[in-house]
Design a protein around this motif. Structure first.
Motif, short mmCIF file in Angstrom:
data_model
loop_
_atom_site.label_atom_id
_atom_site.label_comp_id
_atom_site.label_asym_id
_atom_site.label_seq_id
_atom_site.Cartn_x
_atom_site.Cartn_y
_atom_site.Cartn_z
N ALA A 1 -5.13 -4.52 -3.09
CA ALA A 1 -4.50 -3.61 -4.05
C ALA A 1 -3.64 -2.57 -3.33
N VAL A 2 -4.12 -2.07 -2.19
CA VAL A 2 -3.35 -1.09 -1.42
C VAL A 2 -2.07 -1.73 -0.90
N ALA A 3 -2.19 -2.93 -0.38
CA ALA A 3 -1.00 -3.63 0.14
C ALA A 3 -0.01 -3.94 -0.98
N ALA A 4 -0.53 -4.33 -2.15
CA ALA A 4 0.33 -4.65 -3.29
C ALA A 4 1.10 -3.44 -3.77
N ALA A 5 0.53 -2.26 -3.58
CA ALA A 5 1.20 -1.02 -3.97
C ALA A 5 2.25 -0.59 -2.95
N GLY A 6 2.32 -1.31 -1.83
CA GLY A 6 3.32 -1.00 -0.81
C GLY A 6 2.87 0.08 0.16
N ASN A 7 1.57 0.31 0.25
CA ASN A 7 1.06 1.37 1.12
C ASN A 7 0.35 0.77 2.33
N PRO A 8 0.29 1.48 3.44
CA PRO A 8 -0.46 0.99 4.60
C PRO A 8 -1.95 0.94 4.29
N VAL A 9 -2.61 -0.11 4.76
CA VAL A 9 -4.03 -0.30 4.47
C VAL A 9 -4.86 0.38 5.53
N PRO A 10 -5.68 1.38 5.16
CA PRO A 10 -6.51 2.05 6.14
C PRO A 10 -7.53 1.09 6.75
N GLU A 11 -8.02 1.45 7.91
CA GLU A 11 -9.03 0.60 8.56
C GLU A 11 -10.29 0.51 7.72
N ARG A 12 -10.68 1.64 7.12
CA ARG A 12 -11.85 1.67 6.24
C ARG A 12 -11.38 2.07 4.85
N ILE A 13 -11.62 1.22 3.85
CA ILE A 13 -11.22 1.52 2.49
C ILE A 13 -12.20 0.89 1.51
N SER B 1 -5.36 7.29 -4.91
CA SER B 1 -4.11 7.70 -4.27
C SER B 1 -3.55 6.61 -3.37
N HIS B 2 -4.41 5.74 -2.83
CA HIS B 2 -3.94 4.64 -2.01
C HIS B 2 -3.32 3.52 -2.84
N LEU B 3 -3.60 3.50 -4.13
CA LEU B 3 -3.15 2.42 -5.00
C LEU B 3 -1.89 2.76 -5.78
N VAL B 4 -1.32 3.95 -5.50
CA VAL B 4 -0.14 4.41 -6.24
C VAL B 4 1.12 4.04 -5.45
N PRO B 5 2.08 3.34 -6.06
CA PRO B 5 3.33 3.03 -5.37
C PRO B 5 4.07 4.31 -4.97
N ARG B 6 4.69 4.29 -3.83
CA ARG B 6 5.42 5.47 -3.36
C ARG B 6 6.54 5.83 -4.33
#
Length: 454
Positions: free
Chosen positions: A442-454, A376-381
């Motif tokens: 990958a999270v950043a590339a999807a345009g999502n905020p990167v959690p502290e722990r991932i 879910s963190h890797l899906v573009p909004r």
């Protein structure tokens, strides 16, 4: 049913009030409650060993049956049938999905898939003698039907729950499913172990357990069919048979713009295939190779059901400390060790089998739950629905290679130990592929905020 068709529909863009949403959510939970009994009692516990015994009774002197003139080792029949059923589901799912998109009437399609599957499962009562072909056919129909129905079932979630409700609603449906699976397995255990006192043979007891899962599935499906409502689709949308495949192809093409997301999905596809195969073939391995009785297998699956909930919660806590990726990688190491231990497991030693079942339960729920949350963190909004559609296809629709490998390994070697150890490749390759995915990037590339722990 006439009262149902008279209910008002609403635009897709509209939202029901809170009370209406809760009513639909409560109905939605019950489909998991209805169909999970098939997954536990039929696919995981009873059908594999029973169908294998029927095929062996019908086999020639060399241990082969000949469906459609093709020589198949009797012990491989169940694995092959599971593999074929998933291929059938892959073909049917986009067709059904396109029809649902075109008409907006998911409920009749859900009813059709559910009752075809329930009828096929109930028909397993007639499996006796040498009717291995009937058993393989009913398995293919029922297993494909549950996969198709789950796609339609999951498609309701965005319509019946607000974004901040979906984790809780999804989890409750999952809990309902595990609850019904465990409850019916207890009833199955009472019937099977006491079949003499009920005036039944062992075969009769197994056939009743199989058929009762179909009756349960059909009966409790009435609840979501009464509670869920269809939504009117916007005019001009595509929904032809071909458009279902085109939408999937378009999603995969879009994923090429997010190669790290696609890399994770590939890793998940590989190791999840191993997970699904271990679950579906464990009872065959336990009965045929380890010589364990049905009572032991039932109680082992009950143990898995209970520990899967605790394992999911425990792995969730580990993920908060070490990150989801590391926790999943750790679970894949455990899955590999489970298979290695299974290869060396002594025959007729139920205690060791229970230990192995406990280990499976502790990693089963967590590895799948964390995989979904990580994806879910890797899906573009704005593309959640179409990306999760591809995820669902990989989860439900592409897990055919593992059963095929298991069946071929037994076909070639005649050893279930060789078949079970052959599945290690899925966890090793899946681990390597997952380890190579830079999750934070990958999270950043999807345009999502990167959690502290991932």
């Amino acid at each position: 049913m006439s009262a149902e068709t008279a209910e008002p529909t609403e635009l897709v863009t509209g939202s029901a009030d809170a009370a209406s949403r809760r009513r639909e959510q409560r109905g939605w939970y019950f489909y998991d409650f209805a169909c999970s009994v098939y997954s536990t009692s039929v696919l995981t516990v009873f059908l594999g060993p029973y169908l294998t015994s029927i095929a062996k009774a019908a086999a020639d002197a060399d241990g082969f049956v000949h469906p459609l003139g093709i020589p198949v080792r009797a012990g491989s029949l169940f694995a092959y049938a599971v593999s074929v059923s998933v291929v059938v589901a892959v073909v049917v799912m986009p067709v059904v999905g396109a029809a649902a998109d075109r008409t907006g009437r998911k409920k009749p399609l859900l009813a059709a898939a559910a009752y075809v599957g329930a009828a096929a499962t109930t028909g397993m009562f007639f499996l006796d003698g040498h009717r291995y072909l009937l058993g393989a056919f009913l398995l293919i129909v029922a297993n494909a039907s549950i996969s198709v129905s789950m796609v339609l079932y999951n498609a309701y979630l965005p319509q019946i729950a607000e974004p901040d409700e979906r984790d809780a609603v999804s989890s409750r449906g999952w809990a309902f499913g595990y609850t019904s699976g465990a409850f019916v397995l207890v009833l199955n255990l009472v019937l099977y172990t006491g079949h003499d006192s009920f005036g039944l043979s062992e075969s009769d007891a197994v056939r009743i357990c199989l058929a009762s899962a179909g009756v349960w599935w059909g009966a409790f499906t009435l609840v979501p069919l009464r509670r869920l409502r269809d939504r009117r689709v916007a005019p001009g949308g595509e929904g032809t048979v071909g458009s279902g495949w085109r939408q999937l192809a378009n999603t995969l093409r879009d994923m090429r713009r997010h190669p790290l997301t696609l890399s994770f999905l590939l890793a998940y596809l590989v190791y999840n295939d191993g997970v699904q195969t271990v679950i579906s073939q464990a009872s065959v391995y336990g009965s045929e190779e380890l010589g364990l009785d049905q009572t032991t297998l039932i109680t082992a699956v009950l143990l898995v059901q209970v520990l899967a909930v605790a394992g999911a919660l425990g792995m969730g806590r580990l993920a908060r400390v070490y990150g989801a990726k590391r926790t999943i990688l750790g679970s894949l190491v455990v899955w590999t060790l489970i298979l290695v231990a299974g290869y060396f497991l002594p025959s007729e030693a139920p205690v060791f089998f229970y230990v192995l079942a406990s280990a499976i339960g502790l990693v089963l729920g967590g590895s799948q739950a964390l995989s979904r949350s990580l994806f879910s963190h890797l899906v573009p909004r704005g593309k959640e629905a179409e990306y999760f559609s591809a995820y669902e296809m990989s989860d439900r629709g592409l897990s055919w290679l593992g059963p095929l490998v298991f069946g071929l390994a037994y076909q070639l070697t005649g050893s279930y130990r060789d078949a079970i150890i052959s599945l290690v490749i899925f966890f090793v390759v899946g681990s390597v592929l997952l380890a190579r995915v830079p999750i934070r990037r990958a999270v950043a590339a999807a345009g999502n905020p990167v959690p502290e722990r991932i």
